[in-house]
Design an enzyme around this catalytic site. Structure first.
Site, mmCIF file in Angstrom:
data_model
loop_
_atom_site.group_PDB
_atom_site.id
_atom_site.type_symbol
_atom_site.label_atom_id
_atom_site.label_comp_id
_atom_site.label_asym_id
_atom_site.label_seq_id
_atom_site.Cartn_x
_atom_site.Cartn_y
_atom_site.Cartn_z
ATOM 1 N N ASN A 228 0.852 -1.188 0.000
ATOM 2 C CA ASN A 228 0.000 0.000 0.000
ATOM 3 C C ASN A 228 0.888 1.239 0.000
ATOM 4 O OD1 ASN A 228 0.498 0.887 2.843
ATOM 5 N ND2 ASN A 228 -0.361 -1.143 3.254
ATOM 6 N N LYS A 306 8.323 -17.512 -10.165
ATOM 7 C CA LYS A 306 7.556 -16.403 -10.738
ATOM 8 C C LYS A 306 6.362 -16.948 -11.537
ATOM 9 C CE LYS A 306 8.016 -12.525 -13.843
ATOM 10 N NZ LYS A 306 8.729 -12.022 -14.992
ATOM 11 N N ASP A 325 -4.533 -9.449 12.961
ATOM 12 C CA ASP A 325 -4.709 -8.040 13.315
ATOM 13 C C ASP A 325 -3.849 -7.776 14.550
ATOM 14 O OD1 ASP A 325 -5.640 -5.577 14.462
ATOM 15 O OD2 ASP A 325 -7.324 -5.706 13.062
ATOM 16 N N PHE A 343 -4.365 3.564 14.826
ATOM 17 C CA PHE A 343 -4.668 4.580 13.825
ATOM 18 C C PHE A 343 -5.783 4.036 12.939
ATOM 19 C CE2 PHE A 343 -1.846 8.337 13.266
ATOM 20 C CZ PHE A 343 -1.224 8.247 14.487
HETATM 21 O O1 C5P Z 1 -8.666 -2.215 10.337
HETATM 22 P P1 C5P Z 1 -7.712 -1.106 10.009
HETATM 23 O O2 C5P Z 1 -6.586 -1.575 9.114
HETATM 24 O O3 C5P Z 1 -8.333 0.136 9.494
HETATM 25 O O4 C5P Z 1 -7.071 -0.721 11.425
HETATM 26 C C1 C5P Z 1 -6.084 0.222 11.546
HETATM 27 C C2 C5P Z 1 -5.346 0.062 12.841
HETATM 28 O O5 C5P Z 1 -5.136 -1.304 13.141
HETATM 29 C C3 C5P Z 1 -3.957 0.669 12.782
HETATM 30 O O6 C5P Z 1 -3.611 1.041 14.089
HETATM 31 C C4 C5P Z 1 -3.129 -0.495 12.283
HETATM 32 O O7 C5P Z 1 -1.758 -0.338 12.616
HETATM 33 C C5 C5P Z 1 -3.772 -1.651 13.000
HETATM 34 N N1 C5P Z 1 -3.727 -2.915 12.271
HETATM 35 C C6 C5P Z 1 -2.961 -3.932 12.767
HETATM 36 N N2 C5P Z 1 -2.949 -5.146 12.130
HETATM 37 C C7 C5P Z 1 -3.690 -5.355 11.029
HETATM 38 C C8 C5P Z 1 -4.475 -4.304 10.518
HETATM 39 C C9 C5P Z 1 -4.467 -3.094 11.154
HETATM 40 O O8 C5P Z 1 -2.279 -3.739 13.775
HETATM 41 N N3 C5P Z 1 -3.661 -6.526 10.436
#
Ligand code: C5P
Length: 417
Positions: A228, A306, A325, A343
């Protein structure tokens, strides 16, 4: 004009690396003069330094010949930068308290030149509260500190405390010679703030702050990955602000091209799963600020070779699997940080989505940012700070200003607990 380094070597096993440092500095065209403490001479010989520096090697304060020809004030006067490498816990303690009981510490007390200390010691000595307290004092005094590396130690232990490689020390010296030809704060301008912690955030001194930053890269095959647009700037600014406030900062960073902020321990990772492991390895932490834009999905099966077009006109199938997450798992972790901040990058209904995210993920605060503009990669940010009790909307400001303000809030929260 040739720039001159006064290299003070104190007595640790890493003293041998100071010889390589001299060789590299001389190769850069710098003049180097060496001053060895008594204990340094138990590890390395003045003769070796004499040969490499092509100069007299200094050491004994009461050597009448040395004092007559070039006194301790002169040693400082004739240097553009004083480098203490390796700097033992002992010499750091003396520097922090102003003890001057040999030539090295007398020069350090008498100098008005910039000083760079490069600590090296056993991991437990490094983490000892006394050493950390001394480092805070030294930084406040305007002494530049190049943090030690993490790794295997001579004493068969593993951790933070290794002398950085001589090439990294040379890099820091070159930066300081360009950036900071002014005298250190000790004798003169006490308002100078380079590398000095902002002591108004005293609650953060010595606290462990864990920050994630940047994107993650999720491999599809050996040459392609899912990514991203996160640049890592906001997370790096937060890590820098926390370190500036005196915290011990671990920054777990995805692939970005940003320099490591001063005083921050950086762990580089590529994938979400590596980031998760690095975050868990860094626990316990007093505060965790999860700024990374972690990829929600990874390729379910990373191809060993590849992927090729097969001529059928059909794209190769790409099955996705959900990534862990990190924020939500930290919220449920047995070692949950006392203050957990996430965030939320949103492109619409910014506050509504972020409020829901805070409770869904179990974070204490969420910093919601509107990324519908050019926030990702840009220098400014518009954020809302969301806690259980309140929603605060901050005006547009630089990412550095957001970082500073957030760290002020963190400090205030720690104080109120
Ligand atoms: O769900 P979303 O990606 O919008 O959530 C954002 C927050 O969750 C940020 O603090 C990001 O660093 C954290 N995050 C995480 N692990 C993930 C996805 C998001 O720690 N797999």
């Amino acid at each position: 004009m040739t720039q001159r380094i006064l290299l003070i070597v104190s007595g640790g096993i890493a003293a041998y690396k100071a010889l390589e440092l001299v060789r590299l500095l001389k190769g850069k065209g710098l003049a180097v003069r060496a001053l060895l403490t008594d204990s340094a001479t138990k590890f390395v010989t003045p003769l070796s330094f004499g040969v490499l520096t092509e100069d007299h090697v200094y050491g004994d304060m009461f050597d009448l010949k040395e004092e007559r020809e070039i006194g301790h004030i002169q040693l400082s006067r004739e240097a553009d930068l004083i480098v203490v490498a390796p700097a033992t816990a002992n010499i750091l303690a003396k520097m922090a308290t102003g003890i001057a009981d040999d030539l090295a510490t007398t020069v350090l007390l008498a100098t008005d030149k910039p000083v760079l200390a490069v600590p090296a010691m056993n991991v437990r000595m490094w983490h000892h509260k006394a050493t950390q307290r001394n480092l805070v004092t030294l930084r406040a005094d305007g002494i530049h500190i190049l943090e030690p590396d993490v790794g295997a130690m001579a004493c068969n232990e593993w951790g933070k405390g290794r002398l950085p490689e001589p090439a990294a020390i040379v890099q820091e010296i070159e930066r300081l010679l360009v950036e900071a030809p002014q005298p250190a704060a000790l004798l003169t301008d006490t308002s100078r703030t380079i590398n000095a912690p902002d002591l108004s955030h005293a609650n953060l001194i010595g606290r462990h702050v864990l920050v994630t930053a940047g994107p993650t890269h999720e491999p599809i095959d050996p040459v392609r990955y899912i990514a991203n647009r996160s640049s890592g700037q906001q997370g790096f600014a937060i890590a820098a602000a926390a370190a500036q406030a005196g915290a011990r900062v671990t920054l777990v960073s995805g692939p970005v091209s940003l320099p490591t902020p001063r005083g921050v321990t950086r762990v580089n990772v590529e994938t979400a799963r590596e980031m998760m492991a690095a975050v868990e390895a860094a626990l316990p932490a007093d505060v965790a600020i999860m700024v990374a834009a972690v990829a929600d999905w990874r390729a379910a099966d990373e191809a060993g070779q590849k992927l090729k077009k097969d001529g059928s006109g059909q794209p190769a199938p790409l099955a996705l699997a959900e990534n862990p997450d990190i924020l939500a798992s930290l919220a449920r972790h047995a070692q949950r940080p006392g203050l957990l901040i996430g965030f939320a990058a949103e492109t619409e209904k910014v506050v509504d989505h972020a409020v829901a995210k805070r409770s869904r993920k179990g974070a204490d605060w969420i910093v919601a940012n509107d990324v519908s503009g050019d926030v990702m990669g840009g220098h400014n940010n518009v954020v809302h700070l969301i806690s259980e009790q309140a929603i605060e909307s901050w005006p547009e400001m630089s990412k550095a200003a957001v970082a500073k303000r957030l760290i002020e809030r963190v400090s205030g929260e720690l104080a109120s607990r």
